[in-house]
Write a protein that holds these residues in place. Structure first.
Motif, mmCIF file in Angstrom:
data_model
loop_
_atom_site.group_PDB
_atom_site.id
_atom_site.type_symbol
_atom_site.label_atom_id
_atom_site.label_comp_id
_atom_site.label_asym_id
_atom_site.label_seq_id
_atom_site.Cartn_x
_atom_site.Cartn_y
_atom_site.Cartn_z
ATOM 1 N N LEU A 1 0.904 -1.105 0.091
ATOM 2 C CA LEU A 1 0.181 0.121 -0.053
ATOM 3 C C LEU A 1 0.866 1.308 -0.137
ATOM 4 C CD1 LEU A 1 -2.831 -0.973 2.390
ATOM 5 C CD2 LEU A 1 -2.900 -0.721 0.072
ATOM 6 N N SER A 2 1.980 1.129 0.580
ATOM 7 C CA SER A 2 2.839 2.285 0.489
ATOM 8 C C SER A 2 3.427 2.587 -0.770
ATOM 9 C CB SER A 2 4.225 2.124 1.476
ATOM 10 O OG SER A 2 4.947 3.097 1.489
ATOM 11 N N PHE A 3 3.914 1.489 -1.238
ATOM 12 C CA PHE A 3 4.151 1.471 -2.836
ATOM 13 C C PHE A 3 3.251 2.203 -3.751
ATOM 14 C CE2 PHE A 3 3.951 -0.617 -7.153
ATOM 15 C CZ PHE A 3 5.165 -0.314 -7.842
ATOM 16 N N ALA A 4 1.853 1.683 -3.507
ATOM 17 C CA ALA A 4 0.671 2.095 -4.466
ATOM 18 C C ALA A 4 0.410 3.711 -4.002
ATOM 19 C CB ALA A 4 -0.542 1.481 -4.196
ATOM 20 N N ARG A 5 0.736 4.011 -2.732
ATOM 21 C CA ARG A 5 0.498 5.238 -2.509
ATOM 22 C C ARG A 5 1.401 6.382 -3.109
ATOM 23 N NH1 ARG A 5 0.602 7.469 3.647
ATOM 24 N NH2 ARG A 5 3.057 6.843 3.223
ATOM 25 N N GLU A 6 2.699 5.957 -3.127
ATOM 26 C CA GLU A 6 3.984 6.910 -3.612
ATOM 27 C C GLU A 6 3.790 6.883 -5.404
ATOM 28 O OE1 GLU A 6 7.303 4.622 -2.574
ATOM 29 O OE2 GLU A 6 7.221 5.374 -0.223
ATOM 30 N N ARG A 7 3.090 5.890 -5.792
ATOM 31 C CA ARG A 7 2.772 5.996 -7.394
ATOM 32 C C ARG A 7 1.328 6.479 -7.873
ATOM 33 N NH1 ARG A 7 6.906 3.225 -5.871
ATOM 34 N NH2 ARG A 7 8.605 3.089 -7.212
ATOM 35 N N LEU B 1 -1.419 4.792 -7.229
ATOM 36 C CA LEU B 1 -2.006 3.560 -7.882
ATOM 37 C C LEU B 1 -3.391 3.509 -7.395
ATOM 38 C CD1 LEU B 1 0.866 0.887 -8.155
ATOM 39 C CD2 LEU B 1 -0.016 2.630 -9.992
ATOM 40 N N ASP B 2 -4.557 2.986 -8.302
ATOM 41 C CA ASP B 2 -5.666 2.698 -7.758
ATOM 42 C C ASP B 2 -5.783 1.126 -7.839
ATOM 43 O OD1 ASP B 2 -8.476 2.141 -7.811
ATOM 44 O OD2 ASP B 2 -9.190 3.672 -8.998
ATOM 45 N N LEU B 3 -6.011 0.664 -6.756
ATOM 46 C CA LEU B 3 -5.842 -0.757 -6.515
ATOM 47 C C LEU B 3 -6.870 -1.633 -7.526
ATOM 48 C CD1 LEU B 3 -5.788 -1.195 -2.502
ATOM 49 C CD2 LEU B 3 -3.808 -1.251 -4.431
ATOM 50 N N ARG B 4 -8.047 -1.067 -7.667
ATOM 51 C CA ARG B 4 -8.981 -1.604 -8.617
ATOM 52 C C ARG B 4 -8.573 -1.679 -10.058
ATOM 53 N NH1 ARG B 4 -13.918 2.304 -6.710
ATOM 54 N NH2 ARG B 4 -11.920 3.907 -7.203
ATOM 55 N N SER B 5 -7.470 -0.987 -10.618
ATOM 56 C CA SER B 5 -7.046 -0.781 -11.928
ATOM 57 C C SER B 5 -5.498 -0.982 -11.905
ATOM 58 C CB SER B 5 -7.293 0.567 -12.576
ATOM 59 O OG SER B 5 -6.891 1.636 -11.805
ATOM 60 N N THR B 6 -4.970 -1.724 -10.955
ATOM 61 C CA THR B 6 -3.538 -1.964 -10.867
ATOM 62 C C THR B 6 -3.115 -3.020 -12.015
ATOM 63 O OG1 THR B 6 -3.589 -1.908 -8.547
ATOM 64 C CG2 THR B 6 -1.644 -3.259 -9.464
ATOM 65 N N SER B 7 -2.177 -2.726 -12.792
ATOM 66 C CA SER B 7 -1.856 -3.537 -13.985
ATOM 67 C C SER B 7 -0.360 -4.329 -13.685
ATOM 68 C CB SER B 7 -1.214 -2.476 -14.838
ATOM 69 O OG SER B 7 0.066 -1.819 -14.654
ATOM 70 N N GLN B 8 -0.329 -5.409 -14.482
ATOM 71 C CA GLN B 8 0.854 -6.439 -14.349
ATOM 72 C C GLN B 8 2.157 -5.534 -14.195
ATOM 73 O OE1 GLN B 8 0.184 -9.345 -17.461
ATOM 74 N NE2 GLN B 8 -1.098 -10.448 -16.015
ATOM 75 N N GLU B 9 2.205 -4.527 -15.106
ATOM 76 C CA GLU B 9 3.254 -3.760 -15.109
ATOM 77 C C GLU B 9 3.770 -3.155 -13.881
ATOM 78 O OE1 GLU B 9 4.961 0.213 -17.415
ATOM 79 O OE2 GLU B 9 3.228 -0.652 -18.080
ATOM 80 N N ALA B 10 2.724 -2.692 -13.302
ATOM 81 C CA ALA B 10 2.931 -2.045 -11.693
ATOM 82 C C ALA B 10 3.332 -3.332 -10.722
ATOM 83 C CB ALA B 10 1.344 -1.707 -11.244
ATOM 84 N N ILE B 11 2.754 -4.441 -10.946
ATOM 85 C CA ILE B 11 3.151 -5.598 -9.999
ATOM 86 C C ILE B 11 4.766 -5.668 -10.483
ATOM 87 C CG2 ILE B 11 2.832 -7.941 -9.538
ATOM 88 C CD1 ILE B 11 0.729 -5.934 -8.557
ATOM 89 N N ALA B 12 5.003 -5.683 -11.634
ATOM 90 C CA ALA B 12 6.505 -5.912 -12.103
ATOM 91 C C ALA B 12 7.363 -5.031 -11.298
ATOM 92 C CB ALA B 12 6.712 -5.882 -13.468
ATOM 93 N N GLN B 13 6.839 -3.536 -11.228
ATOM 94 C CA GLN B 13 7.664 -2.626 -10.724
ATOM 95 C C GLN B 13 7.640 -2.595 -9.156
ATOM 96 O OE1 GLN B 13 5.293 1.008 -11.926
ATOM 97 N NE2 GLN B 13 6.261 0.987 -14.044
ATOM 98 N N TYR B 14 6.831 -3.264 -8.681
ATOM 99 C CA TYR B 14 6.694 -3.348 -7.080
ATOM 100 C C TYR B 14 7.970 -4.758 -6.909
ATOM 101 C CZ TYR B 14 5.182 -5.512 -2.895
ATOM 102 O OH TYR B 14 5.090 -6.034 -1.534
ATOM 103 N N VAL B 15 7.648 -5.725 -7.652
ATOM 104 C CA VAL B 15 8.614 -6.769 -7.506
ATOM 105 C C VAL B 15 10.131 -6.160 -7.530
ATOM 106 C CG1 VAL B 15 9.612 -8.938 -8.419
ATOM 107 C CG2 VAL B 15 7.213 -8.632 -8.301
ATOM 108 N N GLY B 16 10.404 -5.268 -8.576
ATOM 109 C CA GLY B 16 11.694 -4.905 -8.771
ATOM 110 C C GLY B 16 12.017 -4.114 -7.718
ATOM 111 N N GLU B 17 11.082 -3.267 -7.174
ATOM 112 C CA GLU B 17 11.497 -2.364 -5.795
ATOM 113 C C GLU B 17 11.685 -3.461 -4.690
ATOM 114 O OE1 GLU B 17 8.886 0.121 -3.009
ATOM 115 O OE2 GLU B 17 9.654 1.329 -4.905
#
Length: 332
Positions: A52-58, A60-76
């Motif tokens: 949620l901290s990652f999503a807030r910084e970027r 991100l709307d949880l209801r429209s989170t993309s696979q690309e965003a998840i890949a960025q999260y894994v990278g972080e």
């Protein structure tokens, strides 16, 4: 929940982002209501607070989170430092999050999005169990995990290390020697050992009842212990009478500040860490005696399914990994 399970309310104030997010809070609440182990719920909360901290910084709307965003999260996640104490000696991940922690964080986020899908809040889960990759030879497609999973073989002490450990253990308190003996005899996990109750003992038959709510697989089992452990237990119970503020917990704190209270997981971990450092065996952990017991059972001829039942494993593969290191070490 099973008959012995008790609902544990999550500690919301420690996780402000989850508390303020209705979706995340509902998911954690459902995990607790389903009777998941409190340590599991706590791990999910740490993982979700980070996501949620990652999503807030970027933004991100949880209801429209993309696979690309998840890949960025894994990278972080791969760049995050591990939070270790000053005396830590493990260097397997180069100071970054371990593979097991990466898997745990990603699993929590995947399960959260599964919850959102089930609730009809999102259409697809952006955190798939794996991503499709094609074979260059056959053209067939297979699943490859977002984070490659590594299985570390358990550490087993050498004869020299074991001798050093025993020398240190001889000077430990009655309680600690009893706990160490039972941890080996019954192949107990840390939680199973620390949460034993006096009512779980059957001294006449030298048996321990491991209650379902204290186990990883939520399944009760009954395991034996040796005559040596029985003698250590009798000696400890004599001492325990002078400490027994808590009549249920078997193992009690010996600290002047918390004397007579049930021993905590943290206290037991510190005891083991102290023994490990004094014996110059830093890899010795609360789980070592469990692995050593299972290895010795395999060496003595027990079948894999028998060891799995004794250990409370749900998967034979888990049992195989637990005893594999011992077989390799014995062959050298």
């Amino acid at each position: 929940m099973g008959a012995g399970d008790a609902f544990v309310e999550p500690v919301w104030e420690r996780f402000p982002l989850i508390t303020s997010n209705s979706y995340a809070r509902r998911w954690i609440q459902s995990c607790a209501s389903l009777g998941l182990a409190k340590n599991t719920v706590a791990a999910y909360m740490y993982a979700m607070e980070g996501f949620l901290s990652f999503a807030r910084e970027r933004s991100l709307d949880l209801r429209s989170t993309s696979q690309e965003a998840i890949a960025q999260y894994v990278g972080e996640l791969r760049t995050q430092p591990r939070r270790l104490g000053a005396s830590a000696t493990r260097i397997d991940s180069g100071g970054l999050l371990s593979n097991a922690t990466l898997q745990q964080r990603l699993t929590a986020v995947r399960l959260f999005f599964e919850f959102l899908v089930d609730e009809g809040l999102v259409r697809n889960n952006p955190v798939s169990r794996g991503r499709n990759t094609s074979s260059s030879r056959s053209g067939a497609r297979s699943e490859q995990s977002l984070v490659q999973r590594f299985h570390k073989l358990p550490w087993i002490p050498t004869e020299e290390q074991w001798t050093a450990l025993l020398a240190v253990v001889r000077d430990e308190s009655r309680r600690n020697r009893c706990m160490l003996a039972l941890a080996y005899d019954a192949a107990l996990r840390r939680e199973e050992l620390c949460e034993l109750r006096s009512s779980d003992l059957d001294p006449a038959h030298r048996l321990l009842r491991i209650r379902a709510e204290t186990t990883k697989g939520r399944r009760e089992r009954v395991v034996p212990y040796s005559d040596t452990s029985g003698q250590l237990l009798r000696d400890y119970l004599v001492q325990r009478r002078g400490l027994a503020k808590d009549r249920q917990a078997l193992f009690l704190s010996e600290s002047p500040r918390n004397q007579g209270a049930p021993i905590t997981l943290w206290t037991w971990s510190k005891v083991i860490r102290s023994i490990a450092l004094r014996a110059n065996a830093p890899s010795f952990s609360t789980h070592t005696l469990r692995h050593l017991c299972l290895t010795d059972l395999a060496r003595s001829g027990w079948q894999l399914h028998e060891i799995a039942k004794f250990a409370g494993h749900q998967s034979l593969e888990t049992t195989r990994r637990s005893v594999d290191r011992g077989h390799r070490q014995a062959s050298h």
